[in-house]
Design an enzyme around this catalytic site. Structure first.
Site, mmCIF file in Angstrom:
data_model
loop_
_atom_site.group_PDB
_atom_site.id
_atom_site.type_symbol
_atom_site.label_atom_id
_atom_site.label_comp_id
_atom_site.label_asym_id
_atom_site.label_seq_id
_atom_site.Cartn_x
_atom_site.Cartn_y
_atom_site.Cartn_z
ATOM 1 N N GLU A 223 -4.632 72.832 4.792
ATOM 2 C CA GLU A 223 -3.826 73.449 3.727
ATOM 3 C C GLU A 223 -2.580 74.096 4.321
ATOM 4 O O GLU A 223 -2.647 74.775 5.345
ATOM 5 C CB GLU A 223 -4.664 74.491 3.004
ATOM 6 C CG GLU A 223 -3.934 75.234 1.890
ATOM 7 C CD GLU A 223 -4.776 76.353 1.295
ATOM 8 O OE1 GLU A 223 -4.384 76.868 0.230
ATOM 9 O OE2 GLU A 223 -5.809 76.720 1.884
ATOM 10 N N LYS A 286 -2.665 71.936 -6.555
ATOM 11 C CA LYS A 286 -3.874 72.715 -6.796
ATOM 12 C C LYS A 286 -3.966 73.154 -8.247
ATOM 13 O O LYS A 286 -3.000 73.644 -8.837
ATOM 14 C CB LYS A 286 -3.887 73.932 -5.866
ATOM 15 C CG LYS A 286 -5.189 74.706 -5.881
ATOM 16 C CD LYS A 286 -5.138 75.846 -4.862
ATOM 17 C CE LYS A 286 -6.438 76.625 -4.852
ATOM 18 N NZ LYS A 286 -6.383 77.767 -3.905
ATOM 19 N N CYS A 336 -8.570 74.474 -0.787
ATOM 20 C CA CYS A 336 -9.149 75.805 -0.592
ATOM 21 C C CYS A 336 -10.412 75.972 -1.424
ATOM 22 O O CYS A 336 -11.317 75.146 -1.385
ATOM 23 C CB CYS A 336 -8.112 76.878 -0.888
ATOM 24 S SG CYS A 336 -8.606 78.555 -0.421
#
Length: 462
Positions: A223, A286, A336
């Site tokens: 990430e 995301k 994440c």
């Protein structure tokens, strides 16, 4: 709870238990507030005590519900398991949800039991775990041993079924795909320092180009590995091409921004796929953003000095996607903590063949947080019947097959690479992947009927 004088006392017993549980389980969040200095040190007490105080309301509510039933004995234990799991599910969905450290994750390293998640999911594991773990409280009661033996027998049956499932599991890999997971171990306070950007990028390129035991087809960075914001642009980035094998691809995390001249200006936490020439060929933004980490809830109500995420919130992506990656099967992207949500990691309309989870746990230092995160993400493989490739900046990175078995792993605070084949997906999706929490609900209904039957029998004997 049995010693509580009333429903308020039962609630307080549950709240205090939950408060302690979440303080010990989530203390590491405070590290993120001081990693860049002491500007936000004022928020540490809110992270260490405030969040657990709020989450403790769920455990308090569970015990309040059990007390209100007035059930006794084994029926009360079943009521506790039902209420606890129902409130865990609620915690995982209310206000975007935070299903961290569900009780069922206690089995993450005990795969014989954890395999049950392929049918009942993580919430179902919590239901069974609370019922079995609380049942010894009945040993002081007449015939309490019978209830404990029944609970343990059920657990052994589950473990036996899991053992049989693993015994029949193969280790087939996807032909022609060999991955390199790159763990750069870049300190969080240096990631976006302008003077360090070139060195950071050079570190990832050098690790990607190291010789290996077999030819690499795909390179994966964690990430926000790219140390500068990027736009989706078909033009190649030459330095990335150096890190790419012929016919393969690079998968990396990056902060993506609106191209110059376009309004409104937005920022996304993204995943980008580059082909062998360094051209962007696919991407994902995301969807499940972290409150107070990637956006400020109720921003207008907070003074500017109290805003933890800066002046601009991250924008939400369009939705879960199936990424088409050159030379590899379609992948489901997770960034994440998107991997912590049971039943919410795959676009069922376009089911992928594997999951790629990019994360950066450097915010949390050398704490229990990264270990918890890895264990939680691992459970998704059993639920979905899909392998998981997890790449973290400072660890823990790893390759987990569709049965939850860790094929390769690189520990915390280590720089290095993992070279691994890509495990194959199950030919048939597990029951949980197809039905979601339905089986957990049916199991819960069975426990509810059993508890009601026990309580009714107790009432007829009075």
């Amino acid at each position: 709870m049995d010693g509580a004088a009333g429903s308020a006392g039962a609630f307080l017993a549950g709240w205090w238990f939950g408060f302690g549980y979440f303080v010990l389980g989530l203390y590491w969040i405070a590290n993120a507030l001081i990693v860049d200095g002491w500007t936000f040190a004022w928020a540490v007490p809110f992270a260490v005590a405030g969040l657990p105080a709020v989450l403790g309301l769920f455990t308090g509510a569970a015990l309040w519900l059990v007390w209100r039933t007035r059930w006794q004995g084994a029926a009360r234990v079943l009521a506790l398991a039902l209420a606890w799991t129902a409130l865990e599910w609620l915690r995982g969905h209310v206000l975007t949800g935070f299903p961290w450290n569900l009780i069922g994750y206690a089995w993450a390293d005990w795969l014989w039991v954890a395999e049950a998640a392929s049918v009942i999911g993580a919430y179902g594991l919590s239901l069974i775990t609370v019922a079995v773990a609380a049942m010894p409280a009945l040993l002081a009661r007449p015939r309490g041993r019978v209830a404990v033996m029944i609970a343990l027998a059920g657990l052994f049956l589950i473990a036996g079924a899991g053992w049989l499932r693993l015994e029949g599991a193969g280790e087939a890999d996807v032909a022609g795909v060999r991955l390199r997971l790159v763990q750069g171990n870049v300190p969080q306070h240096l990631k976006f320092v302008p003077e360090q950007q070139a060195a950071t990028l050079a570190r990832y390129v050098e690790l990607s180009m190291r010789p290996g035991d077999a030819p690499i087809t795909h390179v994966i960075w964690p990430e926000t590995a790219l140390p500068y914001p990027v736009v989706r642009d078909p033009r190649p980035i030459p330095i990335l091409g150096q890190a790419l094998p012929r016919g393969g691809a690079l998968i990396t995390g990056a902060i993506r921004v609106t191209p110059p001249g376009l309004q409104p200006w937005q920022v996304w936490n993204g995943l980008l796929v580059f082909d062998e020439e360094g051209r962007q060929v696919a991407g994902y933004d995301k969807v499940h953003l972290v409150p107070f980490g990637e956006y400020q809830p109720l921003r207008r109500l907070f003074p500017a000095s109290w805003t933890l995420v800066g002046e601009v919130d991250f924008s939400t992506g369009a939705g879960l996607e199936r990424l088409l990656i050159p030379g590899a099967p379609p992948a489901g992207a997770l960034i994440c903590y998107e991997a912590i949500f049971p039943g919410q990691v795959v676009n069922e309309g376009a089911r992928p063949a594997w999951l790629v989870n990019l994360t950066n746990d450097a915010w949390y230092g050398r704490s229990t947080g990264p270990y918890q995160h890895f264990a939680i993400a691992r459970m998704r493989t059993i639920e979905e019947g899909l392998p998981l490739v997890r790449v973290a900046n400072t660890g823990i990175s790893g390759v987990v097959d569709a049965y939850g078995r860790v094929r390769a792993r690189l520990g915390l605070d280590r720089e290095g690479v993992i070279d691994s084949p890509l495990p194959g997906a199950l030919a048939t999706a597990p029951l949980y992947a197809r039905w979601g929490d339905t089986m957990c609900v049916l199991l819960g209904l069975g426990m509810l009927l059993a508890g009601a039957g026990i309580e009714r029998r107790r009432g007829t004997k009075k």
